[in-house]
Design a protein around this motif. Structure first.
Motif, PDB file in Angstrom:
ATOM      1  N   GLY A   1      10.433   7.253  22.268  1.00 24.44           N
ATOM      2  CA  GLY A   1      11.252   7.351  23.480  1.00 24.44           C
ATOM      3  C   GLY A   1      12.622   6.732  23.299  1.00 24.44           C
ATOM      4  N   ASN A   2      13.588   7.158  24.141  1.00 25.62           N
ATOM      5  CA  ASN A   2      14.973   6.651  24.118  1.00 25.62           C
ATOM      6  C   ASN A   2      15.649   6.802  22.756  1.00 25.62           C
ATOM      7  OD1 ASN A   2      14.850   5.963  26.803  1.00 25.62           O
ATOM      8  ND2 ASN A   2      14.311   3.826  26.424  1.00 25.62           N
ATOM      9  N   GLY A   3      15.195   7.777  21.967  1.00 26.68           N
ATOM     10  CA  GLY A   3      15.801   8.011  20.655  1.00 26.68           C
ATOM     11  C   GLY A   3      15.187   7.190  19.542  1.00 26.68           C
ATOM     12  N   HIS A   4      14.274   6.283  19.902  1.00 28.18           N
ATOM     13  CA  HIS A   4      13.620   5.438  18.891  1.00 28.18           C
ATOM     14  C   HIS A   4      12.430   6.180  18.282  1.00 28.18           C
ATOM     15  CE1 HIS A   4      16.022   2.715  21.149  1.00 28.18           C
ATOM     16  NE2 HIS A   4      15.141   2.422  22.063  1.00 28.18           N
ATOM     17  N   SER A   5      12.086   5.794  17.065  1.00 27.55           N
ATOM     18  CA  SER A   5      10.901   6.387  16.430  1.00 27.55           C
ATOM     19  C   SER A   5      10.382   5.440  15.361  1.00 27.55           C
ATOM     20  CB  SER A   5      11.251   7.742  15.800  1.00 27.55           C
ATOM     21  OG  SER A   5      12.275   7.598  14.845  1.00 27.55           O
ATOM     22  N   VAL A   6       9.160   5.698  14.930  1.00 33.35           N
ATOM     23  CA  VAL A   6       8.599   4.934  13.814  1.00 33.35           C
ATOM     24  C   VAL A   6       8.009   5.911  12.810  1.00 33.35           C
ATOM     25  CG1 VAL A   6       6.336   4.602  14.917  1.00 33.35           C
ATOM     26  CG2 VAL A   6       7.078   3.018  13.123  1.00 33.35           C
ATOM     27  N   MET A   7       8.233   5.623  11.543  1.00 29.96           N
ATOM     28  CA  MET A   7       7.646   6.415  10.464  1.00 29.96           C
ATOM     29  C   MET A   7       6.719   5.498   9.670  1.00 29.96           C
ATOM     30  SD  MET A   7       9.532   8.348   7.291  1.00 29.96           S
ATOM     31  CE  MET A   7      10.283   6.872   6.588  1.00 29.96           C
TER      32      MET A   7
ATOM     33  N   ASP B   1      13.011   9.778   7.236  1.00 29.32           N
ATOM     34  CA  ASP B   1      12.900  10.947   6.351  1.00 29.32           C
ATOM     35  C   ASP B   1      12.067  10.571   5.126  1.00 29.32           C
ATOM     36  OD1 ASP B   1      13.314  12.917   4.362  1.00 29.32           O
ATOM     37  OD2 ASP B   1      15.215  13.503   5.265  1.00 29.32           O
ATOM     38  N   ALA B   2      10.767  10.763   5.222  1.00 22.13           N
ATOM     39  CA  ALA B   2       9.910  10.492   4.056  1.00 22.13           C
ATOM     40  C   ALA B   2       9.977  11.647   3.057  1.00 22.13           C
ATOM     41  CB  ALA B   2       8.465  10.271   4.488  1.00 22.13           C
TER      42      ALA B   2
ATOM     43  N   ASP C   1      14.888  22.165  17.765  1.00 15.85           N
ATOM     44  CA  ASP C   1      14.479  22.098  16.357  1.00 15.85           C
ATOM     45  C   ASP C   1      15.659  22.183  15.391  1.00 15.85           C
ATOM     46  OD1 ASP C   1      15.224  24.685  16.776  1.00 15.85           O
ATOM     47  OD2 ASP C   1      13.483  25.574  15.771  1.00 15.85           O
ATOM     48  N   ARG C   2      16.885  22.045  15.883  1.00 14.71           N
ATOM     49  CA  ARG C   2      18.048  22.130  14.999  1.00 14.71           C
ATOM     50  C   ARG C   2      19.273  21.555  15.695  1.00 14.71           C
ATOM     51  NH1 ARG C   2      17.832  28.203  13.798  1.00 14.71           N
ATOM     52  NH2 ARG C   2      15.626  27.620  13.896  1.00 14.71           N
ATOM     53  N   VAL C   3      20.241  21.111  14.888  1.00 17.67           N
ATOM     54  CA  VAL C   3      21.522  20.662  15.457  1.00 17.67           C
ATOM     55  C   VAL C   3      22.649  21.380  14.735  1.00 17.67           C
ATOM     56  CG1 VAL C   3      20.598  18.402  16.095  1.00 17.67           C
ATOM     57  CG2 VAL C   3      21.806  18.660  13.922  1.00 17.67           C
ATOM     58  N   HIS C   4      23.770  21.530  15.432  1.00 17.20           N
ATOM     59  CA  HIS C   4      24.868  22.312  14.893  1.00 17.20           C
ATOM     60  C   HIS C   4      25.673  21.502  13.879  1.00 17.20           C
ATOM     61  CE1 HIS C   4      28.614  24.755  14.974  1.00 17.20           C
ATOM     62  NE2 HIS C   4      27.709  25.722  15.039  1.00 17.20           N
ATOM     63  N   THR C   5      26.183  22.198  12.853  1.00 18.42           N
ATOM     64  CA  THR C   5      26.953  21.546  11.787  1.00 18.42           C
ATOM     65  C   THR C   5      28.137  20.735  12.325  1.00 18.42           C
ATOM     66  OG1 THR C   5      26.327  23.302  10.257  1.00 18.42           O
ATOM     67  CG2 THR C   5      28.281  22.025   9.681  1.00 18.42           C
TER      68      THR C   5
ATOM     69  N   LYS D   1       4.701  20.207  11.823  1.00 22.20           N
ATOM     70  CA  LYS D   1       4.069  20.603  13.082  1.00 22.20           C
ATOM     71  C   LYS D   1       3.040  19.585  13.536  1.00 22.20           C
ATOM     72  CE  LYS D   1       1.020  23.942  10.674  1.00 22.20           C
ATOM     73  NZ  LYS D   1       0.772  23.030   9.565  1.00 22.20           N
ATOM     74  N   ASP D   2       2.454  18.832  12.624  1.00 17.61           N
ATOM     75  CA  ASP D   2       1.407  17.883  13.017  1.00 17.61           C
ATOM     76  C   ASP D   2       1.886  16.425  12.993  1.00 17.61           C
ATOM     77  OD1 ASP D   2      -0.414  20.002  13.213  1.00 17.61           O
ATOM     78  OD2 ASP D   2      -0.748  19.943  11.042  1.00 17.61           O
ATOM     79  N   ASN D   3       3.199  16.235  13.004  1.00 16.66           N
ATOM     80  CA  ASN D   3       3.730  14.862  12.935  1.00 16.66           C
ATOM     81  C   ASN D   3       3.251  14.103  11.715  1.00 16.66           C
ATOM     82  OD1 ASN D   3       5.360  14.971  15.150  1.00 16.66           O
ATOM     83  ND2 ASN D   3       3.760  14.276  16.546  1.00 16.66           N
ATOM     84  N   ASP D   4       3.024  14.830  10.609  1.00 18.38           N
ATOM     85  CA  ASP D   4       2.682  14.106   9.380  1.00 18.38           C
ATOM     86  C   ASP D   4       3.895  13.284   8.953  1.00 18.38           C
ATOM     87  OD1 ASP D   4       4.098  16.583   8.348  1.00 18.38           O
ATOM     88  OD2 ASP D   4       3.826  15.425   6.502  1.00 18.38           O
ATOM     89  N   VAL D   5       3.740  12.455   7.926  1.00 20.33           N
ATOM     90  CA  VAL D   5       4.800  11.496   7.590  1.00 20.33           C
ATOM     91  C   VAL D   5       6.112  12.186   7.192  1.00 20.33           C
ATOM     92  CG1 VAL D   5       4.151  11.242   5.150  1.00 20.33           C
ATOM     93  CG2 VAL D   5       5.257   9.329   6.332  1.00 20.33           C
ATOM     94  N   SER D   6       6.024  13.423   6.716  1.00 22.27           N
ATOM     95  CA  SER D   6       7.254  14.106   6.310  1.00 22.27           C
ATOM     96  C   SER D   6       7.852  14.919   7.453  1.00 22.27           C
ATOM     97  CB  SER D   6       6.980  15.020   5.113  1.00 22.27           C
ATOM     98  OG  SER D   6       6.303  16.193   5.532  1.00 22.27           O
ATOM     99  N   ALA D   7       7.300  14.794   8.660  1.00 24.64           N
ATOM    100  CA  ALA D   7       7.822  15.524   9.817  1.00 24.64           C
ATOM    101  C   ALA D   7       9.202  15.004  10.196  1.00 24.64           C
ATOM    102  CB  ALA D   7       6.862  15.375  10.993  1.00 24.64           C
ATOM    103  N   GLU D   8      10.013  15.890  10.763  1.00 23.88           N
ATOM    104  CA  GLU D   8      11.350  15.482  11.201  1.00 23.88           C
ATOM    105  C   GLU D   8      11.346  15.067  12.670  1.00 23.88           C
ATOM    106  OE1 GLU D   8      12.833  19.020   9.503  1.00 23.88           O
ATOM    107  OE2 GLU D   8      13.491  18.059   7.655  1.00 23.88           O
ATOM    108  N   THR D   9      10.213  14.530  13.086  1.00 27.15           N
ATOM    109  CA  THR D   9       9.992  14.099  14.469  1.00 27.15           C
ATOM    110  C   THR D   9      10.978  13.007  14.905  1.00 27.15           C
ATOM    111  OG1 THR D   9       7.659  14.475  14.029  1.00 27.15           O
ATOM    112  CG2 THR D   9       8.188  13.255  16.032  1.00 27.15           C
TER     113      THR D   9
END
Lengths: 199, 408
Positions: free
Chosen positions: B234-240, B198-199, B9-13, B378-386
């Motif tokens: 999958g494979n780093g791809h996503s759709v918003m 990032d919506a 849930d986080r990445v380092h600076t 938490k629910d993969n809504d459009v503003s989720a950082e999924t």
């Protein structure tokens, strides 16, 4: 609107006369003074003063005064392709008619735009003016513009060839007005950066 | 390496600021995956070429006489001179201007001036331009240094149906690249990678764009309020999905024509039957979703977003405008004007994005032990950082592998 179009059309009927005036070094031929529709020639010095005024307004970000310099039909264009003149058929950096110009100014002055609040500070100079002649009821001037911008810890330069199509706003004797302004950046087709002000 | 810098849930600076991580990414990621280099419409005919990049390396994408596509390192095999310095064009040969070595469109070395100066065992076949493996899906051309990598088709996987949906905005004509805006920002490439899904930022950063729209269109761009979502493909791809109504542009053709396109519809009606007008008008504004394809290309509503890492704190972005190939001029002009409105160095959206991303890089100079939070939604809504979590999961997986040193 239609009256303005007629005026332009009437003036287009005598391109030879316009060229002849250029060739004679600025002496108005009898035809121009006898024509009820022709406008007085815009001298280079008047054009230069107008362009300097515009540059000063832009550097001071007096954008509403800048908007008032334009005719309602004019286009503000910053093309990507420096060689093409068919702006409507291609992708541009800016291709603003009257409504888009007004919307652009509103955006930059809204305080809602991160890139423009604050925007970079700019200082620009215009020089190397040439009067290229008259066309479609306007006088065509080309000049060089060097703009330096500063924001945060960075100073950058944008250089451009700028072409102005100037006219008289309210017929003969009226104030000068911008019909078209085309800003051809030297690096228009290369990577630029977010620009939060007007060129 | 660096696996401990990416948690669920986080990445380092340090992922934004550490030059050694950037160097490792260029080797481990950009040398070991499918990297987008061109759209087929940019090189439609044999002899067409364009310059592009795979990671930091300049390449030429060519279409040879038999119609096949080649991706070649832009480097003469003699003493490293570039063989192409035109962004795009048409040719039958690439010549190194230093000593005159010449190569054909497949990279084969054709001519070596004053060849008598070489020993008898010098063989031109040993020195072609270095050629990458090339595969294409739906006009998207990708290249890789790896001969043993999974096929592109498999790599894109669940993103493919979304790519197919995206291409429907060609309205039956097919899409073509019709110009591009290019700009750089002082920030790490992953800041832009994140932004495509990032919506959350949209109504904040782009408020001045939203207020420039008519009321109906402003409602359309209420991206947080239409029940959209983000999906890990999958494979780093996503759709918003921001505008669910604009997922499939070939459905809902009976919907009322939006006011902003009414004039266009009226003009199209002169030359096109009503069904065609509806199909074109429904497609003209683009889709309602962004597809983020790891690591460097997005199909974003109505355009392609290409990112190119330049340095740990510098990234070049290209926003390619798309029009209907052979489609009605009025519709294509409308698409160009829509693109200009938001995109580009002086668009109503892009400069604010660029400023936001630069501020992330400037902010990341502080708090070297802090983390970048990606725990929203938490629910993969459009503003989720999924979508961001999906990309970083792939980043972690690739960085964990031993960098496969590829010697072409």
């Amino acid at each position: 609107m239609s009256a303005a179009k007629e005026t332009l059309a009437a003036e287009e009927e005598a391109p030879g006369a316009q060229n002849a005036r250029d060739a004679q070094g600025g002496t108005p031929p009898p035809l121009a003074s006898h024509s009820p529709t022709a406008r007085p020639r815009i001298e280079l010095q008047d054009a230069v003063e107008f362009i300097w005024l515009e540059a000063d307004l832009l550097d001071r970000q007096d954008y509403s005064e800048w908007l008032a310099l334009w005719t309602a039909t004019g286009h503000y264009v910053i093309p990507i392709d420096r060689d093409s003149e068919d702006y409507a058929a291609q992708l541009n950096i800016v291709f603003d008619d009257h409504a888009m110009r007004a919307a652009r100014v509103q955006r930059l002055k809204s305080g809602l735009s991160m890139c423009a609040s604050p925007s970079a500070r700019t200082v620009r100079t215009a020089s190397r003016f040439r009067r290229l002649g008259d066309a479609h009821g306007t006088t065509v001037i080309r000049c060089a513009q060097h703009l330096v911008e500063y924001k945060y810890d960075r100073t950058r330069i944008l250089a451009a060839d700028v072409t102005y199509h100037l006219t008289r706003a309210h017929g003969a004797g009226g104030a000068l007005a911008l019909e078209n302004k085309i800003v051809r950046l030297v690096n228009s087709d290369d990577a630029l950066f977010g620009i939060g002000y007007l060129l | 390496m660096y696996e401990d810098r990416v948690l669920d849930d986080r990445v380092h600076t340090s992922l934004y600021v550490d030059p050694s991580i950037f160097d490792a990414e260029m080797d481990t990621i950009f040398h070991n995956t499918w990297v987008w280099v061109a759209h087929a419409s940019e090189i439609p005919l044999p002899g067409n070429f364009k310059m592009s990049h795979v990671g930091l390396e300049p390449v030429i994408v060519t279409r040879s006489a038999d119609g096949s596509v080649h991706v070649l390192l832009n480097r003469c095999r003699h003493r490293a001179g570039s063989v192409c310095e035109e962004p795009r064009g048409k040719t039958s040969v690439f010549v190194c201007r230093y000593h005159g070595w010449s190569y054909d469109l497949t990279g084969k070395l054709r001519g070596v001036p004053h060849a008598v100066g070489y020993a008898a065992d010098f063989n031109k076949q040993d020195y072609p331009l270095v050629s990458l493996r090339v595969e294409e899906y739906a006009g998207l051309i990708f290249a890789t240094f790896r001969q043993d990598l999974q096929p592109l088709d498999e790599y894109l996987g669940r993103a493919k149906p979304w790519i197919d949906l995206f291409m429907k905005q060609g309205a039956g004509f097919g899409l073509q690249v019709a110009g591009a805006h290019k700009f750089r920002f002082r920030g790490n490439w992953k800041i832009q990678l994140e932004n495509t899904t990032d919506a959350y930022h949209f109504p904040i950063v782009h408020r001045s764009f939203l207020t420039s729209l008519d009321e109906e269109t402003e409602d359309l761009f209420d991206v947080l309020g239409q029940g959209g979502w983000v999906e890990d493909l999958g494979n780093g791809h996503s759709v918003m999905v921001m505008i669910p109504d604009l997922i499939d542009l070939e459905t809902n053709l009976d919907a009322a024509i939006p006011e902003r396109f009414q004039a266009l519809a009226d003009e199209l009606t002169k030359d096109h039957p009503p069904e065609a007008v509806r199909r074109i008008v429904r497609a003209v504004g683009g889709t309602g979703f962004n597809i983020n394809l790891f690591p460097n290309i997005a199909c974003s509503m109505a355009f392609f977003r290409v990112l190119r890492p330049v340095a740990v704190d510098e990234t070049e972005i290209t926003h390619m405008a798309l029009t209907m190939n052979g489609g009605p001029e009025a519709a294509n002009r409308a698409r160009l004007r829509l693109h200009e409105h938001f995109q580009g160095p002086m668009g109503f959206g892009t400069p604010d994005d660029a400023e936001g991303w630069e501020r992330v890089q400037r902010g990341a100079a502080a708090g070297e032990n802090l983390w970048i939070l990606l725990n929203r939604g938490k629910d993969n809504d459009v503003s989720a950082e999924t979508g961001m979590r999906s990309a970083y999961r792939m980043w972690k997986k690739m960085m964990a592998q031993n960098p496969a040193t590829v010697t072409p």
